[in-house]
Design an enzyme around this catalytic site. Sequence first.
Site, PDB file in Angstrom:
ATOM      1  N   ARG A 281      -2.595   9.931  11.302  1.00  0.00           N
ATOM      2  CA  ARG A 281      -3.441   8.744  11.459  1.00  0.00           C
ATOM      3  C   ARG A 281      -4.804   9.160  11.981  1.00  0.00           C
ATOM      4  O   ARG A 281      -4.909  10.010  12.878  1.00  0.00           O
ATOM      5  CB  ARG A 281      -2.764   7.810  12.474  1.00  0.00           C
ATOM      6  CG  ARG A 281      -3.410   6.451  12.639  1.00  0.00           C
ATOM      7  CD  ARG A 281      -2.867   5.524  11.602  1.00  0.00           C
ATOM      8  NE  ARG A 281      -3.329   4.158  11.721  1.00  0.00           N
ATOM      9  CZ  ARG A 281      -2.557   3.156  12.118  1.00  0.00           C
ATOM     10  NH1 ARG A 281      -1.317   3.365  12.506  1.00  0.00           N
ATOM     11  NH2 ARG A 281      -3.027   1.927  12.129  1.00  0.00           N
TER      12      ARG A 281
ATOM     13  N   LYS B 239       2.355   4.477   1.449  1.00  0.00           N
ATOM     14  CA  LYS B 239       2.485   5.054   2.801  1.00  0.00           C
ATOM     15  C   LYS B 239       2.243   6.553   2.662  1.00  0.00           C
ATOM     16  O   LYS B 239       3.016   7.272   2.046  1.00  0.00           O
ATOM     17  CB  LYS B 239       3.871   4.788   3.379  1.00  0.00           C
ATOM     18  CG  LYS B 239       4.014   5.310   4.802  1.00  0.00           C
ATOM     19  CD  LYS B 239       5.264   4.758   5.472  1.00  0.00           C
ATOM     20  CE  LYS B 239       5.256   5.006   6.967  1.00  0.00           C
ATOM     21  NZ  LYS B 239       5.584   6.386   7.320  1.00  0.00           N
TER      22      LYS B 239
ATOM     23  N   PHE C   6      -7.286   2.798   5.007  1.00  0.00           N
ATOM     24  CA  PHE C   6      -6.574   1.577   4.595  1.00  0.00           C
ATOM     25  C   PHE C   6      -6.988   0.344   5.380  1.00  0.00           C
ATOM     26  O   PHE C   6      -6.470  -0.736   5.147  1.00  0.00           O
ATOM     27  CB  PHE C   6      -5.057   1.773   4.628  1.00  0.00           C
ATOM     28  CG  PHE C   6      -4.504   2.387   5.889  1.00  0.00           C
ATOM     29  CD1 PHE C   6      -4.461   1.667   7.061  1.00  0.00           C
ATOM     30  CD2 PHE C   6      -4.010   3.679   5.874  1.00  0.00           C
ATOM     31  CE1 PHE C   6      -3.947   2.225   8.210  1.00  0.00           C
ATOM     32  CE2 PHE C   6      -3.489   4.248   7.026  1.00  0.00           C
ATOM     33  CZ  PHE C   6      -3.457   3.512   8.207  1.00  0.00           C
TER      34      PHE C   6
ATOM     35  N   ARG D 232       3.037  -3.356  17.648  1.00  0.00           N
ATOM     36  CA  ARG D 232       4.016  -3.031  16.615  1.00  0.00           C
ATOM     37  C   ARG D 232       4.663  -4.344  16.201  1.00  0.00           C
ATOM     38  O   ARG D 232       5.792  -4.646  16.557  1.00  0.00           O
ATOM     39  CB  ARG D 232       5.062  -2.063  17.180  1.00  0.00           C
ATOM     40  CG  ARG D 232       5.917  -1.402  16.130  1.00  0.00           C
ATOM     41  CD  ARG D 232       6.946  -0.488  16.770  1.00  0.00           C
ATOM     42  NE  ARG D 232       6.408   0.767  17.262  1.00  0.00           N
ATOM     43  CZ  ARG D 232       5.998   1.770  16.499  1.00  0.00           C
ATOM     44  NH1 ARG D 232       6.051   1.667  15.195  1.00  0.00           N
ATOM     45  NH2 ARG D 232       5.540   2.884  17.032  1.00  0.00           N
TER      46      ARG D 232
ATOM     47  N   LYS E 250       6.981  -0.961   7.523  1.00  0.00           N
ATOM     48  CA  LYS E 250       7.145   0.272   6.745  1.00  0.00           C
ATOM     49  C   LYS E 250       8.489   0.131   6.074  1.00  0.00           C
ATOM     50  O   LYS E 250       9.501  -0.141   6.723  1.00  0.00           O
ATOM     51  CB  LYS E 250       7.062   1.517   7.616  1.00  0.00           C
ATOM     52  CG  LYS E 250       7.825   1.428   8.903  1.00  0.00           C
ATOM     53  CD  LYS E 250       7.549   2.637   9.764  1.00  0.00           C
ATOM     54  CE  LYS E 250       8.182   2.417  11.136  1.00  0.00           C
ATOM     55  NZ  LYS E 250       7.964   3.395  12.105  1.00  0.00           N
TER      56      LYS E 250
ATOM     57  N   GLU F 297      -5.446   7.494   7.052  1.00  0.00           N
ATOM     58  CA  GLU F 297      -4.512   8.613   7.177  1.00  0.00           C
ATOM     59  C   GLU F 297      -5.144   9.833   6.514  1.00  0.00           C
ATOM     60  O   GLU F 297      -5.699   9.722   5.413  1.00  0.00           O
ATOM     61  CB  GLU F 297      -3.212   8.210   6.460  1.00  0.00           C
ATOM     62  CG  GLU F 297      -2.050   9.109   6.690  1.00  0.00           C
ATOM     63  CD  GLU F 297      -1.181   8.714   7.889  1.00  0.00           C
ATOM     64  OE1 GLU F 297      -1.578   7.834   8.706  1.00  0.00           O
ATOM     65  OE2 GLU F 297      -0.106   9.310   8.025  1.00  0.00           O
TER      66      GLU F 297
ATOM     67  N   ARG G 159      -4.171   9.099  16.508  1.00  0.00           N
ATOM     68  CA  ARG G 159      -3.451   7.897  16.884  1.00  0.00           C
ATOM     69  C   ARG G 159      -3.434   7.678  18.401  1.00  0.00           C
ATOM     70  O   ARG G 159      -3.418   6.559  18.873  1.00  0.00           O
ATOM     71  CB  ARG G 159      -2.026   8.050  16.354  1.00  0.00           C
ATOM     72  CG  ARG G 159      -1.121   6.981  16.741  1.00  0.00           C
ATOM     73  CD  ARG G 159       0.147   7.165  15.946  1.00  0.00           C
ATOM     74  NE  ARG G 159       1.206   6.429  16.591  1.00  0.00           N
ATOM     75  CZ  ARG G 159       2.317   6.096  15.974  1.00  0.00           C
ATOM     76  NH1 ARG G 159       2.511   6.459  14.738  1.00  0.00           N
ATOM     77  NH2 ARG G 159       3.233   5.437  16.599  1.00  0.00           N
TER      78      ARG G 159
ATOM     79  N   GLU H 291       0.852  -1.193   0.000  1.00  0.00           N
ATOM     80  CA  GLU H 291       0.000   0.000   0.000  1.00  0.00           C
ATOM     81  C   GLU H 291       0.879   1.231   0.000  1.00  0.00           C
ATOM     82  O   GLU H 291       1.997   1.193   0.504  1.00  0.00           O
ATOM     83  CB  GLU H 291      -0.842   0.058   1.287  1.00  0.00           C
ATOM     84  CG  GLU H 291      -1.934  -0.959   1.376  1.00  0.00           C
ATOM     85  CD  GLU H 291      -2.572  -0.929   2.771  1.00  0.00           C
ATOM     86  OE1 GLU H 291      -2.229  -0.054   3.580  1.00  0.00           O
ATOM     87  OE2 GLU H 291      -3.399  -1.810   3.025  1.00  0.00           O
TER      88      GLU H 291
HETATM   89  P1  AMP Z   1       5.714   5.674  11.321  1.00  0.00           P
HETATM   90  O1  AMP Z   1       4.885   6.804  11.839  1.00  0.00           O
HETATM   91  O2  AMP Z   1       6.919   6.074  10.523  1.00  0.00           O
HETATM   92  O3  AMP Z   1       5.997   4.659  12.396  1.00  0.00           O
HETATM   93  O4  AMP Z   1       4.836   4.869  10.255  1.00  0.00           O
HETATM   94  C1  AMP Z   1       3.634   4.308  10.584  1.00  0.00           C
HETATM   95  C2  AMP Z   1       2.545   5.276  10.259  1.00  0.00           C
HETATM   96  O5  AMP Z   1       2.388   5.421   8.872  1.00  0.00           O
HETATM   97  C3  AMP Z   1       1.194   4.820  10.709  1.00  0.00           C
HETATM   98  O6  AMP Z   1       0.973   5.066  12.070  1.00  0.00           O
HETATM   99  C4  AMP Z   1       0.272   5.642   9.833  1.00  0.00           C
HETATM  100  O7  AMP Z   1      -0.002   6.876  10.461  1.00  0.00           O
HETATM  101  C5  AMP Z   1       1.103   5.924   8.605  1.00  0.00           C
HETATM  102  N1  AMP Z   1       0.593   5.294   7.378  1.00  0.00           N
HETATM  103  C6  AMP Z   1       0.571   5.888   6.172  1.00  0.00           C
HETATM  104  N2  AMP Z   1       0.081   5.078   5.241  1.00  0.00           N
HETATM  105  C7  AMP Z   1      -0.239   3.916   5.846  1.00  0.00           C
HETATM  106  C8  AMP Z   1      -0.800   2.682   5.395  1.00  0.00           C
HETATM  107  N3  AMP Z   1      -1.121   2.466   4.120  1.00  0.00           N
HETATM  108  N4  AMP Z   1      -0.970   1.704   6.322  1.00  0.00           N
HETATM  109  C9  AMP Z   1      -0.632   1.902   7.623  1.00  0.00           C
HETATM  110  N5  AMP Z   1      -0.108   3.035   8.092  1.00  0.00           N
HETATM  111  C10 AMP Z   1       0.088   4.050   7.219  1.00  0.00           C
END
Ligand code: AMP
Length: 617
Positions: free
Chosen positions: A300, A295, A394, A465, A471, A354, A325, A293
Amino acid sequence: MEFAALAERAERVAANDGDIETTLAVAALLADAGAADGGEDDGTERDGSTDDLPVVVRFLLGRVFPAHDTRTLDVGPALCREAIARAAGQNVSAADVEDRLAERGEIGAVAADYDFGGQRGLAAFGSGRDALTVAALDEELRDLAAESGDGSESRKRDALFGLFTRCSPSEAAFLARLVLGEMRLGVGEGTVRDAIAEAFLAPDETPDPGDDSGGASESDAPELVASEDAVAAVERALQVTNDYGRVAVRARDEGIAGLREESLRVGRPVQAMLAQAGTATDAVDAFGEVAVETKFDGARVQVHYAPADAGPGGTEALGPRLYSRNMDDVTEALPEIVEHVAERVDAPVILDGEVVAVDDDGDPLPFQEVLRRFRRKHDVERMREAVSLRLHAFDCLHADGDDLLDEPLRDRHDRLREVLPDAAADLTLADDAEAIAAAERAALDAGHEGVMLKNPAAAYTPGDRGRDWLKRKPDVETLDAVVVGAEWGEGRRAELFGTFLLAVRAENEANGPPDRDVDGPAPAGYATVGKVATGITDEALADLTERLEPHVVDETGTTVAFDPELVVEVGYEEIQTSPTYSAGYALRFPRFVGVREDKGVDDADSLARVRRLAGDD
Ligand code: AMP
């Protein structure tokens, strides 16, 4: 339960140093707090409906309200210090409290030091009538949280001051930590989860001290006896309700079966599932087929909505609510998302997604732009004009009466497309790293942050997590490597080189260049680090072949060796140690970026740099 008893028990819990001892101490405390007729033994009046258990559970976690509840005490450290200063007496100022705090490092110890004389005060009155109970404290704190508007800050300070004056030192320490949400008991959520299982779901077997006939363990080491099933049932109920107090009560009153009946509720946010960093190859190795998907670079948001007259009986109508979040209610700040959902969704849903800021063409804007909107309480309409938002959903946790947490992502995504097609993020399935790289390039080209790689078969695990959502770690750095060999291509590409052997400079190695049994030739002063075949266009391939062919020094079968001449830039996901190449390292998933026209072989990267990039130096 008297507050003094809780504060003392909490001190004893904090004094334990083993995890099991701590869990057992918390379990014993919960069992006492939750005893059927709890409190009546002190002869005070109870209306029978007071149940200390949920309150004690929340207090131990530094909460007055459950995590899903958007109410907060909103008592900051400054207000707390002022209340302490007032309770401490006329000669003590908030600045004095701050000085003490700098010395003691922790507000609970400071509050205890002052000794507000709560206990002596009670003794002087000669009666315990004013002793704080857990239930009364809870009520007062809830009242305090409800203060709002003009003067609310000073009313909160007064209320807190009043509470402190009724506290003994250990109560004051507990209260100060509670209002700031930092209990320092060494009791985390996992401990409370295990303690709930231990207190209310463990098999009832009190070992007979005189019975040393087999079975029982030899040592006296404390043990947890609740089954894995019991702990899993508690964990599960916590995931869907987000309320430790409620779960403790349900475990006590209805056991595992009752816990299993807990379900999601529209309007009660759940913790967001989180992602770990990972690479495309990690995802392919772990999941086989990978759900890829985009990102999105936004904020969130969890969407809860139960339209009127829709949905199965029992779901109360609720206008769209949006949660961050951290489960803060951000509905008021995002009116267009509310409208979007209300106009299109016709069944009760809980969606995960998001919110992204977009320009006039609908292209994504940097994350900072969303922040201008996300928690805004004032000027919402004006900012709506300035920054447009778009929802990318998503995941779908609940649709039309069905809880979907345990359904595979693939199916949840199908439901998502049914309930809100135009906001549903695309999900593509890929089973090799190259397809993932292509999806990532498309996402980056469209202005997004990259890709998420998910296990299409995985359940939604709130707050976790885990390894089911990755990611993708972007390539942090590239390497400038010397091409020292190649393999001829096959079929249509038989006239062109296909795979290139890469090396780094190793002439300055203390012990001379590494000498290993290697896959391919490495000229003197070089060490090989991998082969690249990905990311090379037909045009680049022709160009590379033309430039390298004159430098062939050796040819065996389809493999050739070159004099070191050409430097190429390569991306990779990771560098790992490897016996395959003479550097002792291999690039994982190397990708051709281009020829470094500007660099001669003496400017290529060295083995020392590879070591550093691999984290070994
Ligand atoms: P990070 O904040 O770098 O830990 O990355 C995770 C965050 O990416 C999640 O908490 C979401 O807010 C965001 N995110 C963006 N696109 C997606 C997606 N397709 N699926 C899940 N999380 C996503």
